[in-house]
Design a protein around this motif. Sequence first.
Motif, PDB file in Angstrom:
ATOM      1  N   CYS A  45       0.825  -1.205   0.000  1.00 10.23           N
ATOM      2  CA  CYS A  45       0.000   0.000   0.000  1.00 10.23           C
ATOM      3  C   CYS A  45       0.863   1.262   0.000  1.00 10.23           C
TER       4      CYS A  45
ATOM      5  N   SER B 246      -4.657   6.387  -3.315  1.00  8.13           N
ATOM      6  CA  SER B 246      -5.028   7.414  -2.345  1.00  8.13           C
ATOM      7  C   SER B 246      -5.755   6.870  -1.121  1.00  8.13           C
ATOM      8  N   SER B 247      -5.966   5.536  -1.072  1.00  7.55           N
ATOM      9  CA  SER B 247      -6.736   4.980   0.045  1.00  7.55           C
ATOM     10  C   SER B 247      -6.287   3.564   0.356  1.00  7.55           C
TER      11      SER B 247
ATOM     12  N   ARG C 236     -14.406  -0.843   3.967  1.00 14.54           N
ATOM     13  CA  ARG C 236     -15.490  -0.216   4.727  1.00 14.54           C
ATOM     14  C   ARG C 236     -16.865  -0.769   4.353  1.00 14.54           C
TER      15      ARG C 236
ATOM     16  N   CYS D 182      -5.628   1.136  -4.251  1.00 12.62           N
ATOM     17  CA  CYS D 182      -5.906   2.489  -4.711  1.00 12.62           C
ATOM     18  C   CYS D 182      -4.803   3.390  -4.172  1.00 12.62           C
TER      19      CYS D 182
ATOM     20  N   GLN E  26      -7.991   1.656   2.122  1.00  7.89           N
ATOM     21  CA  GLN E  26      -9.221   0.884   2.292  1.00  7.89           C
ATOM     22  C   GLN E  26      -9.752   0.321   0.969  1.00  7.89           C
ATOM     23  N   GLU E  27      -9.235   0.818  -0.152  1.00  9.84           N
ATOM     24  CA  GLU E  27      -9.743   0.408  -1.460  1.00  9.84           C
ATOM     25  C   GLU E  27      -8.654  -0.304  -2.250  1.00  9.84           C
TER      26      GLU E  27
ATOM     27  N   THR F 222       0.056   4.217   1.108  1.00 11.91           N
ATOM     28  CA  THR F 222      -0.237   5.132   2.200  1.00 11.91           C
ATOM     29  C   THR F 222      -0.086   4.537   3.594  1.00 11.91           C
ATOM     30  N   GLU F 223      -0.179   3.216   3.723  1.00 15.33           N
ATOM     31  CA  GLU F 223      -0.075   2.538   5.018  1.00 15.33           C
ATOM     32  C   GLU F 223       0.750   1.259   4.837  1.00 15.33           C
TER      33      GLU F 223
ATOM     34  N   ASP G  43     -13.777  -2.467  -1.164  1.00 12.68           N
ATOM     35  CA  ASP G  43     -13.657  -1.407  -0.173  1.00 12.68           C
ATOM     36  C   ASP G  43     -13.874  -2.042   1.200  1.00 12.68           C
TER      37      ASP G  43
END
Length: 464
Positions: free
Chosen positions: A180, A246-247, A266, A244, A249-250, A182-183, A264
């Motif tokens: 990922c 930018s996320s 969420r 994704c 979660q996706e 971002t994380e 997703d």
Amino acid sequence: MMDEVEVAIAALMCKDVVYKKWKSNVRFVYDCFTNHKLVWPSLSCRWGSQFEQGTYKNRQRLYLAEQTDGSVPNTLIITNCDVVKPGVAIADDISQFNEEAQSPFVERYKTLLHPGEVNRIRELPQNSNIVATHTDSPDVFIWDMEAQPNLDPVNGAAMSRPDLILTGHRENAEFALAMCPTEPFVLSGGQDKSVVLWSIHDYITSLGLTESGSSSDITKDSPKLDSRGVFEGHDATVEDVQFCPSSAQEFCSVGDDSCLILWDVRSGNSPVVKVEKAHDDDLHCVDWNAQDVNLILTGSADKTVRLFDRRKLTAGGVASPVRKFEGHMAPLFSIQWCPDKASVFASAADDGFLNIWDHDTVGIHENARGKKNPSLFFPHGGHRDRIMDFHWNPAEPWTLASLSHDVTSPYGGGTLQIWRMRDQLYRPEEELEAELIQHKENMKTFGLRAKSKRSKKRSKKSSK
């Protein structure tokens, strides 16, 4: 009608002709080019950190692997590569490479003895010293490459110990692997038709993301981490996955069921969108555009690349891609957006070509069938055999590493190439024109100065 052997021979002869034509033009179309022969084939290559900057070239880590015949262990390798800066390489030096030689620009730095063949390597964007590997097993291995000890594969050393083992697949997970942006999350797909998600946040300290570093004691058992979620929706093997940009979660996945699925976290463990017929055959690769998160690329065994806009995807039925790109003569293995321009991407296939495309239509180039293709503006034909993997260099604009498995070569092994096309091929025309005009003005100025000096010399002589 020709049998399979005759077809194979004809294909090799055709490829040989194409390769010789490509080699004769190397000096004209490349700004830098390094060819490095590998003793053993490698299925994956990834750039690591840039650790030294010089006047004419920079030094950077590059991760490779060795897929051996069993006489020595399979390995995961760190190499140090010299990447020549733009405008430095001499055309004659670029063209005078030896296909069967190892380049002095690629130097082995460290060897890890990997438990099984390395099918896929992915680096953690937050720290490229941390990599994940897939092998022929349900597990994903996490490695702190700088902290791991250097081992000799011919000295009977014990296997390297992964810093962390990710568990959750019920069957082998061989190729689908992503980190990922971002994380510190890891995503994987496998033969169990599932997509599995992990967060390695709890193990950051032990993985060397702090000053303390990780343990390199290979006598201890590797810690294991259970998955954060298992996502079911494919009807066949999952071949590739991607977050994704930018996320965390996706994410998305593609598989041998010809499906493109968007997920997703969420929304639970079921698909958000399932495009059931994204291609006419198995899907092998997918990538998500970091500069325009609505755009997703897919590559397939049907020899095509398709561009999807996630805002226009509907669940079920036949999807309508924004664009369809034809140019390869064999199934695609890997695809990746260019980090330097949002509309540019590259694709690699079993036909031995690595094609550079621009869906905004930068140039017109003939594809392998001689058909004009408005989006294909650079076909890299430097590999004689199937291209297994490639990676855009995140630290050096428009520079790539590409890797082929030389199945048909009498020498076997593989070939690593590090290359960058000339900037005249991708820079905007108006920018090039402005540069030429400026160059012309500089030459005029230089000419006038030279003339004035000659005039002074003549006047001095005449006065004498």
